[in-house]
Design an enzyme around this catalytic site. Structure first.
Site, short mmCIF file in Angstrom:
data_model
loop_
_atom_site.label_atom_id
_atom_site.label_comp_id
_atom_site.label_asym_id
_atom_site.label_seq_id
_atom_site.Cartn_x
_atom_site.Cartn_y
_atom_site.Cartn_z
N PRO A 233 52.49 19.53 19.30
CG PRO A 233 51.30 18.60 21.05
CD PRO A 233 52.10 18.23 19.85
CD GLU A 234 56.22 23.70 17.04
OE1 GLU A 234 56.70 24.85 17.08
OE2 GLU A 234 56.16 23.02 16.00
CE LYS B 113 58.99 21.81 21.13
NZ LYS B 113 59.49 20.90 20.09
#
Length: 448
Positions: free
Chosen positions: A2-3, A60
């Site tokens: 996940p970014e 993030k």
């Protein structure tokens, strides 16, 4: 992983579905690796009865603002994800939860039920995420240590150029540094560098102003597009390198151009060599290095060619050696004092030497105790030989009958000589005694 776009999609889903609702129930997993700095029971108690006022993100990291502190903070790590039951939130490749799966998932770390029956869960299959309970997340690590958010706080061109001129490291390494700019991860860095036609290992300070401007523009466009489609990768443009990043080397292409994989910033990095070339001094060094590698490779090839030439001779030598060994085994049976089961003798290293030489060596050389060197005659038995030596002699007696007969003759001669010597000594001693006795008698006669 996940970014920024994935975390932003989760934040927007919470804003759209959960704001203004009260937390009716919560289940926090007792996993100290993920739940950081607070017990599961204390975490549950801090959430119960609170109303969700807002959802915030930086880089993030995501945190929920409740009607009173402390607030839950989520650092997504490698596979963290927010899933709201019945709501189409982005499904991340590594943490997908399907409608038919058990609920809450066995990978759930924080489960929340709201007063209207809506439920959501923070899930982490790989356990690299961190979930914290903080009084003011924005002013506390790790969020307080982050650089400007790549979406919410973009740099101006002048700021970006000025910041790069001070950085003597690879551009991709810099983009991954969350203290420089937050939210850019591995796939975004690869994408923006590909689109800007910049090599990931290009030193940041060496980039021209034009390259800096292009790169800043690509960062903005890639992130905004990914956020626009809710981080749904199936909606990313077909000409993005993203779609081929996880393919195997040699099978990865984008717009018909081959993708290669290197390591940059400690991460696997996808690039298109035809478009992303090193420039300036780095380009000259790269050419020089390739030339040296090519020369070394050519030198090794030449060495291999030289080594390959005498193969035929080696085969002939091998055949001759085998033939020689075969003849040797036949001749070895004729040699005197042959040891049983000796591989050295059977190999025939000394089999071609004349037998006379071996007999001469046996006469003049004393072998070591317990062993007999190749081609030497059997050692003559010695007086007072121990039982262990006798046993060793017995082990080496095979095939030596002719020598044994010769040895017996020699031994008999020695024994006879010893006996004669003893008799001679005995005779002399007796004669002396007789002479001594006669001398004594003569002395007595004279004295009378």
């Amino acid at each position: 992983m996940p970014e920024l776009p994935e975390v932003e999609a989760a934040r927007r889903a919470i804003v759209e579905n959960c704001l203004g609702k009260r937390i009716k129930r919560s289940i926090v997993t007792d996993d100290s690796k993920v739940i950081d700095g607070v017990s599961a029971s204390d975490f549950e108690a801090a959430l119960l009865g609170k109303t969700i006022v807002a959802a915030h993100r930086k880089g993030k990291n995501l945190w929920l603002q409740l009607d009173s502190p402390p607030f839950p903070s989520f650092q997504f790590g490698m596979a963290g994800a927010i899933y709201i039951k019945g709501v189409a939130v982005t499904i991340y490749k590594r943490s997908a939860v399907k409608d038919g799966d058990e609920w809450p998932s066995k990978y759930s770390k924080v489960f929340v039920e709201l007063d209207d029956g809506l439920e959501f869960s923070f899930i982490d299959k790989r356990r690299f995420a961190k979930v914290r309970l903080l009084k003011d997340p924005a002013s506390m690590p790790p969020i307080s240590e982050l650089g400007p958010d790549a979406l919410l706080e973009p740099m101006t061109l002048d700021q970006f150029v000025a910041s790069l001129t001070k950085k003597k490291l690879a551009i991709k390494t810099l983009l991954l540094d969350q203290s420089y700019t937050s939210g850019i991860g591995n796939w975004i860095a690869d994408e923006v560098l590909y689109q800007a036609k910049i090599h990931p290992l290009q030193i940041a300070s060496s980039l021209s102003k034009e390259s800096c401007e292009t790169l800043l523009k690509c960062i903005k466009e890639v992130i905004e597009k990914a956020v626009e489609v809710g981080a749904d990768s199936s909606q990313y443009p077909d000409n993005w390198i993203f779609h081929s990043r996880e393919k195997k080397p040699g099978k990865a292409f984008v717009d018909g151009k081959k993708i290669e994989f290197i390591t940059a910033g400690g991460r696997t990095t996808a690039l298109v060599p035809d478009l992303q070339k090193l420039s300036g001094n780095q380009a000259a060094k790269a050419v020089s290095k390739q030339g040296k590698q090519g020369n070394r490779k050519k030198g090794r090839q030449d060495d291999n060619d030289d080594e390959d030439e005498p193969e035929a001779d080696e085969d002939i030598i091998a055949e001759n050696t085998k033939a020689k060994k075969g003849r040797t085994k036949g001749q070895a049976k004729k040699l005197p004092a042959k040891r049983k089961g000796s591989q050295d003798d059977s190999d025939g290293d000394d089999a071609d030497e004349p037998e006379a030489d071996e007999d001469e060596i046996a006469e003049t050389t004393k072998p070591k105790r317990g062993t007999k060197p190749k081609g030497r005659s059997k050692k003559l038995p010695a007086k007072g030989k121990s039982k262990e030596s006798d046993d060793e002699e017995e082990e080496n007696d095979d095939g030596t009958d002719d020598n044994d007969e010769e040895d017996d003759k020699v031994q008999k001669k020695k024994s006879k000589k010893v006996a004669d010597d003893k008799q001679s000594k005995a005779g002399k001693t007796s004669k002396k005694k007789v002479e001594s006795s006669q001398s004594s008698k003569n002395l007595k006669k004279k004295s009378k």
